[in-house]
Design an enzyme around this catalytic site. Sequence first.
Site, PDB file in Angstrom:
ATOM      1  N   GLU A   1      -6.085  -8.400  -0.574  1.00 39.72           N
ATOM      2  CA  GLU A   1      -6.631  -8.357   0.781  1.00 39.72           C
ATOM      3  C   GLU A   1      -8.134  -8.136   0.671  1.00 39.72           C
ATOM      4  OE1 GLU A   1      -4.656  -5.598   3.404  1.00 39.72           O
ATOM      5  OE2 GLU A   1      -2.666  -6.203   2.713  1.00 39.72           O
TER       6      GLU A   1
ATOM      7  N   GLU B   1       0.825  -1.225   0.000  1.00 42.37           N
ATOM      8  CA  GLU B   1       0.000   0.000   0.000  1.00 42.37           C
ATOM      9  C   GLU B   1       0.856   1.271   0.000  1.00 42.37           C
ATOM     10  OE1 GLU B   1      -2.579  -0.536   3.371  1.00 42.37           O
ATOM     11  OE2 GLU B   1      -3.874  -1.935   2.306  1.00 42.37           O
TER      12      GLU B   1
END
Length: 675
Positions: free
Chosen positions: A307, A143
């Site tokens: 995710e 991220e």
Amino acid sequence: MFYFGVDYYPENWPEERWPEDARLMAEAGCNVVRLAEFAWAKLEPQEGHYDFAWLDRAIAILAAQGIRVVLGTPTASPPPWLMARHPDLFRVREDGRPVTFGNRREYCPNNPLYHDYTRRIVTQMAGHYAHHPAVIGWQIDNEFGDRCYCPVCAAAFHDWLRQRYASLDDLNRRWGTIFWSHVYSDWSEIPLPLTTGGSPNPGLALDFYRFASDSYVAYQQMQIDILRRQCPRHFVTHNLMGFKYDRLNYFDLARPLDFVSWDNYPRTQWSMQAKVDPSQAALAADTMRGLKPCPDKGRGQNFWVLEQQAGPGGWEVVSVAPRPGELRLWAYQAIAHGAEAILFFRWRTARFGTEQYWHGLLDYDACPGRRYAEIKRLGAEIKKAGAQISGSLVRPCVAMLLSYDSRFALQIQANNPQFSYPDHFHQLYRALYHRHVLIDVVDPHADLSPYRLVVAPALHLVSGSVAANLQRFVAAGGVLVLTLRAGVKDESNAVVNQRLPGLLSDLCGVEVEEYDSLPPGVQNGLEFVLPELTTAHPPAASVWCDVLKLNGATVVARYTQDYYAGKPAITLHQFGQGRVVYVGTVGDTLLYETLAGWLLGLAGVRRLLAAPEGVEVAERWQGERRLLFVLNHTEREQEVTLDCCYTDLLDGSAVRKGTIPIAPRDVLVLQENER
Ligand SMILES: [Zn+2]
């Protein structure tokens, strides 16, 4: 092959537990795990001393159950020994203060020393796992993130500016540094837009945002180069953060990846809502799919979800628990929008650390419960239906243009304190989504020829090439929608020296005579002029009102109040074979829902299926074979009416034409029978 699995942190648990974890994963249908993304301190416990033995053992246990492995390069969480030895590596915040150790992503993406450490750990890992039969690919870092304002970044920013501008004079002219006497006589004088400096020059701030985004793109590329060289058989991806994340130009970040991956959390502790708005995750997925064009197909490329929400999220506080059926439903929603793989984050809830309330499929006690059972059911279904779904494509006729230049410029200057580019974008998206059409979110430079309707929310910053792209699209028969604050800025974030909407004026057939930035709570009314657009009560305008003067366009709606009552607010203009609608204000839900139906009619885009509110319809194509996804996001049984005969891919049953029920939070995955 459809990949289905979990994010697993074997280093968080005693080794004796690993075989049982692997067994339970396999029993739930898992065929892939992601490992090691935060394991640097265990992979390199001391500088230059690498230890892969524990990871080898974990992979061997998983591989014995037929589970493949995606490895994370662990650079998002540098170990304490590294950061303690080199405090210069810490990222500096917007207020000029360095972050301190204790979270993650503490590093400056431009620091050459951090690059050295990164190269070493990635090279070691890549070398060790290049030929491992269970390893299939890599996730770089985690991220990517926050802007850094450190001295290293300042120097790198100056170099970046030297590349971008012909000369310092050129920069001074484009930024308009004559204002407040900011004329720079040496590159090194150019500051970073720290909050301590107050409101910066918009040209400087936008270029810094672009530079900060490029910094992560370059840092990622450094890792990609190592992996491509050493592991040519493996894919390389990164886990992005959907639509809401707004610090990086995701189109640039996605370009060198084999495919985009992202992290999908419909319920987090940051949005404590009783009800989830499913259009949020739909928009995120459509954005992720639009980041890379599909080779030869023109439209967006499918993605992985690295995710996928597995339970309540939480750091200091805990999110609302996903209701029974939601985990499965959200996974199917991602699949309906183009997922080629779903990995649940995470396998088992951590007992410690910042994310000890970020719940996995298993709770702290590791006993399979409700969430595990739900995912096990999904795993069994994927085993059956995955091969039919895998590789099938989403083919929208509607596109929305996501302009990071505009988004960054509106971060720097919101124009109105109530205006939010992402919220405005979502409002328009949601109205189209409610009409059961498919939507791509693409770059303003994208090839628009596959689309009939293109919506460009607040296209604030417009280059000559973007204006030409839009003209080509409309001239060839497309319907284009532009909204307030379009065409205001040039590429240097200076206001254009012509009537607004600037380079888009000819296309729109209007001029913005003046505008009114409204205070909170103040609204204007809108009255539709076109007979086909009528509502029981008038829609409301708020936040911003462009007062329009017709220049070839016709009126769609007028303002009803204030000194510009009767003046055009929404217009329609014929341009070439196509049409352009200009919406000069921020409307309420009624306005966008009304406009959406009309615009789709104008563009000749038909809904996929009539479905009740809260029921989502999506479609993927396996060659010329259609897969229909019907997702009931409500807590009630609903009905849909099918227009032809299908096979239910989840249970193998035949589904006849006509009305069929769909249980609360249930899904239908239907394959159209050959006609
Ligand atoms: Zn830095």
